[in-house]
Design a protein around this motif. Structure first.
Motif, PDB file in Angstrom:
ATOM      1  N   LEU A  57       2.873  -5.142   1.096  1.00  0.00           N
ATOM      2  CA  LEU A  57       1.786  -4.303   0.585  1.00  0.00           C
ATOM      3  C   LEU A  57       2.310  -2.906   0.260  1.00  0.00           C
ATOM      4  O   LEU A  57       2.971  -2.271   1.081  1.00  0.00           O
ATOM      5  N   LYS A  58       1.997  -2.437  -0.931  1.00  0.00           N
ATOM      6  CA  LYS A  58       2.355  -1.076  -1.317  1.00  0.00           C
ATOM      7  C   LYS A  58       1.163  -0.169  -1.038  1.00  0.00           C
ATOM      8  O   LYS A  58       0.077  -0.372  -1.581  1.00  0.00           O
ATOM      9  N   ALA A  59       1.397   0.810  -0.165  1.00  0.00           N
ATOM     10  CA  ALA A  59       0.294   1.624   0.349  1.00  0.00           C
ATOM     11  C   ALA A  59       0.283   3.030  -0.237  1.00  0.00           C
ATOM     12  O   ALA A  59       1.331   3.601  -0.565  1.00  0.00           O
ATOM     13  N   LEU A  60      -0.920   3.561  -0.351  1.00  0.00           N
ATOM     14  CA  LEU A  60      -1.116   4.941  -0.765  1.00  0.00           C
ATOM     15  C   LEU A  60      -1.956   5.615   0.306  1.00  0.00           C
ATOM     16  O   LEU A  60      -3.023   5.106   0.676  1.00  0.00           O
ATOM     17  N   THR A  61      -1.472   6.737   0.830  1.00  0.00           N
ATOM     18  CA  THR A  61      -2.195   7.475   1.865  1.00  0.00           C
ATOM     19  C   THR A  61      -2.902   8.666   1.233  1.00  0.00           C
ATOM     20  O   THR A  61      -2.271   9.504   0.589  1.00  0.00           O
ATOM     21  N   LEU A 108      -2.951  -1.279  -0.975  1.00  0.00           N
ATOM     22  CA  LEU A 108      -3.570  -0.831   0.264  1.00  0.00           C
ATOM     23  C   LEU A 108      -3.758   0.680   0.203  1.00  0.00           C
ATOM     24  O   LEU A 108      -2.850   1.395  -0.220  1.00  0.00           O
ATOM     25  N   ILE A 109      -4.934   1.139   0.564  1.00  0.00           N
ATOM     26  CA  ILE A 109      -5.187   2.580   0.607  1.00  0.00           C
ATOM     27  C   ILE A 109      -5.574   2.963   2.027  1.00  0.00           C
ATOM     28  O   ILE A 109      -6.514   2.397   2.601  1.00  0.00           O
ATOM     29  N   GLN A 168     -11.496  -0.509  -8.880  1.00  0.00           N
ATOM     30  CA  GLN A 168     -10.710  -1.260  -9.862  1.00  0.00           C
ATOM     31  C   GLN A 168      -9.258  -1.493  -9.414  1.00  0.00           C
ATOM     32  O   GLN A 168      -8.534  -2.265 -10.044  1.00  0.00           O
ATOM     33  N   THR A 169      -8.842  -0.816  -8.371  1.00  0.00           N
ATOM     34  CA  THR A 169      -7.477  -1.007  -7.878  1.00  0.00           C
ATOM     35  C   THR A 169      -7.381  -2.330  -7.122  1.00  0.00           C
ATOM     36  O   THR A 169      -8.395  -2.913  -6.718  1.00  0.00           O
ATOM     37  N   THR A 170      -6.151  -2.802  -6.903  1.00  0.00           N
ATOM     38  CA  THR A 170      -5.948  -4.018  -6.114  1.00  0.00           C
ATOM     39  C   THR A 170      -6.511  -3.833  -4.707  1.00  0.00           C
ATOM     40  O   THR A 170      -7.123  -4.747  -4.143  1.00  0.00           O
ATOM     41  N   ALA A 171      -6.327  -2.639  -4.144  1.00  0.00           N
ATOM     42  CA  ALA A 171      -6.853  -2.349  -2.803  1.00  0.00           C
ATOM     43  C   ALA A 171      -8.371  -2.442  -2.793  1.00  0.00           C
ATOM     44  O   ALA A 171      -8.967  -3.026  -1.866  1.00  0.00           O
ATOM     45  N   ASN A 194      -9.600  -6.097  -3.173  1.00  0.00           N
ATOM     46  CA  ASN A 194      -9.307  -6.961  -2.017  1.00  0.00           C
ATOM     47  C   ASN A 194      -9.810  -6.395  -0.688  1.00  0.00           C
ATOM     48  O   ASN A 194      -9.414  -6.868   0.381  1.00  0.00           O
ATOM     49  N   ASP A 195     -10.669  -5.408  -0.775  1.00  0.00           N
ATOM     50  CA  ASP A 195     -11.238  -4.793   0.432  1.00  0.00           C
ATOM     51  C   ASP A 195     -10.137  -4.278   1.370  1.00  0.00           C
ATOM     52  O   ASP A 195     -10.173  -4.494   2.579  1.00  0.00           O
ATOM     53  N   GLN A 196      -9.165  -3.600   0.768  1.00  0.00           N
ATOM     54  CA  GLN A 196      -8.037  -3.074   1.535  1.00  0.00           C
ATOM     55  C   GLN A 196      -8.008  -1.538   1.482  1.00  0.00           C
ATOM     56  O   GLN A 196      -6.936  -0.933   1.395  1.00  0.00           O
ATOM     57  N   VAL A 197      -9.187  -0.929   1.552  1.00  0.00           N
ATOM     58  CA  VAL A 197      -9.294   0.519   1.707  1.00  0.00           C
ATOM     59  C   VAL A 197      -9.601   0.763   3.183  1.00  0.00           C
ATOM     60  O   VAL A 197     -10.707   0.495   3.651  1.00  0.00           O
ATOM     61  N   VAL A 198      -8.609   1.234   3.918  1.00  0.00           N
ATOM     62  CA  VAL A 198      -8.694   1.333   5.381  1.00  0.00           C
ATOM     63  C   VAL A 198      -8.925   2.782   5.804  1.00  0.00           C
ATOM     64  O   VAL A 198      -8.109   3.663   5.523  1.00  0.00           O
ATOM     65  N   SER A 199     -10.044   3.011   6.473  1.00  0.00           N
ATOM     66  CA  SER A 199     -10.347   4.351   6.989  1.00  0.00           C
ATOM     67  C   SER A 199      -9.666   4.552   8.334  1.00  0.00           C
ATOM     68  O   SER A 199      -9.877   3.766   9.272  1.00  0.00           O
ATOM     69  N   LEU A 200      -8.850   5.591   8.434  1.00  0.00           N
ATOM     70  CA  LEU A 200      -8.167   5.925   9.675  1.00  0.00           C
ATOM     71  C   LEU A 200      -8.991   6.961  10.437  1.00  0.00           C
ATOM     72  O   LEU A 200      -9.650   7.798   9.830  1.00  0.00           O
TER      73      LEU A 200
END
Length: 319
Positions: A195-199, A253-254, A280-283, A286-292
């Motif tokens: 997974l390529k992630a953006l923070t 992944l975000i 519209q992003t892959t994240a 795919n419900d891959q926006v993760v709140s930290l």
């Protein structure tokens, strides 16, 4: 002849008794000397982020501004030494310190109050550096920063240093060993996921991106997530970006840290997951926006307990 033998025997016995007494006295004196040597240890030489520093050994009264250190002190069982902290800014997970004296604001120490408390040691973060010279007039002041170009080793150094100061070296090493295992497991999953992630840090609608060598570089250099953008400017405050930038880099992944929730403010524009471009992003698809957890990541982030919470946070990406 018998008298001579008897006298010789008595002389040898007396000599042996004297030798035994002398050895016993030497042993006692040696033991007392060792105990005295241990008892008089009042200082310890450490290296903080500014260089070599002499601080009290096992201080009894500590003012702590650095929340990561505060959490480490609690895990190591010496939270009773803390006499003041910026209570109004405490992360929720450190609410056991709510009843302490206030050391002032997170960026502006109450010098008068701290002076009244007469602490043995003051521990600061980067937010209080402008006041370090003033604080040093009150008590030895230690600054434990995290080197974002070498995150995990830097954190290990800081935790080890705290253990040395408070006589909790063994406990500190055990906790670091446990964390190392958790990190290795997370890194293995992150690397295997590809997974390529953006923070992203969001603050009242504005976005900042963080990559390797920056404030949240632990996600990449320690937890093992690949970057969606390898060219993010390394900066404490991040690289200012737009929603168009997010779509263009199209991360798998975000990770989102909501600064406004951590320190207060208008959160009405902070719903990143609902933004049309993000969706519209892959994240987004795919419900891959993760709140930290913003209080942990923004206000602490390098303590023993906060690291465990952070590892739990990023593992949401694998569910």
């Amino acid at each position: 002849m018998k008298k001579i033998v008897l006298k010789g025997f008595l002389l040898l016995t007396f000599t042996a008794l004297l030798a035994a007494c002398s050895t016993n006295e030497t042993t006692i004196e040696s033991g007392q000397s060792q105990e005295s040597s241990q008892a008089v240890k009042t200082e310890v030489e450490i290296t903080d982020s500014n260089g070599p520093l002499t601080v009290p050994y096992q201080p009894k009264k500590v003012v702590v501004f650095d929340f990561s250190t505060l959490d480490t002190l609690r895990v190591l069982g010496v939270s009773d030494t803390v006499v003041a902290t910026p209570v109004d800014s405490l992360p929720d997970y450190l609410d056991t310190f709510d009843a302490l004296e206030s050391a002032g604001g997170i960026k502006e120490p109450d010098l008068e109050k701290i002076n009244q408390l007469q602490p043995d040691l003051i521990i600061i973060s980067g937010r209080q550096q402008d006041f370090q010279a003033d604080l040093e007039k009150i008590a030895p002041t230690m600054f434990l920063n995290v080197d974002t170009t070498n995150t995990w080793e830097s954190i290990q150094h800081n935790v080890t240093t705290i253990g040395e100061i408070f006589g909790k070296e063994k406990e500190a090493q055990e906790e670091l060993a446990n964390l190392a295992t958790m990190i290795d497991e997370t890194k293995e999953k992150a690397e295997a996921s590809n997974l390529k992630a953006l923070t992203l840090l969001i603050n009242e609608g504005s976005l900042s991106a963080y990559g390797a060598g920056s404030r949240f570089s632990i996600l990449h250099d320690t937890f093992g997530f690949a970057q969606a953008d390898e060219n993010i400017e390394a900066s404490t405050h991040g690289q200012s970006v737009s929603y168009e930038y997010v779509l263009k880099n199209n991360p798998d992944l975000i990770f989102v840290i909501d600064r406004t929730k951590a320190i207060g403010g208008d959160t009405s524009q902070n719903s990143l997951v609902e933004n049309e471009l993000v969706q519209q992003t892959t994240a987004g698809e795919n419900d891959q926006v993760v709140s930290l957890d913003p209080q942990v990541w923004y206000l602490a982030g390098s303590g023993i307990e906060s690291l465990k919470l952070m590892i739990e946070d990023v593992n949401q990406a694998f569910k």
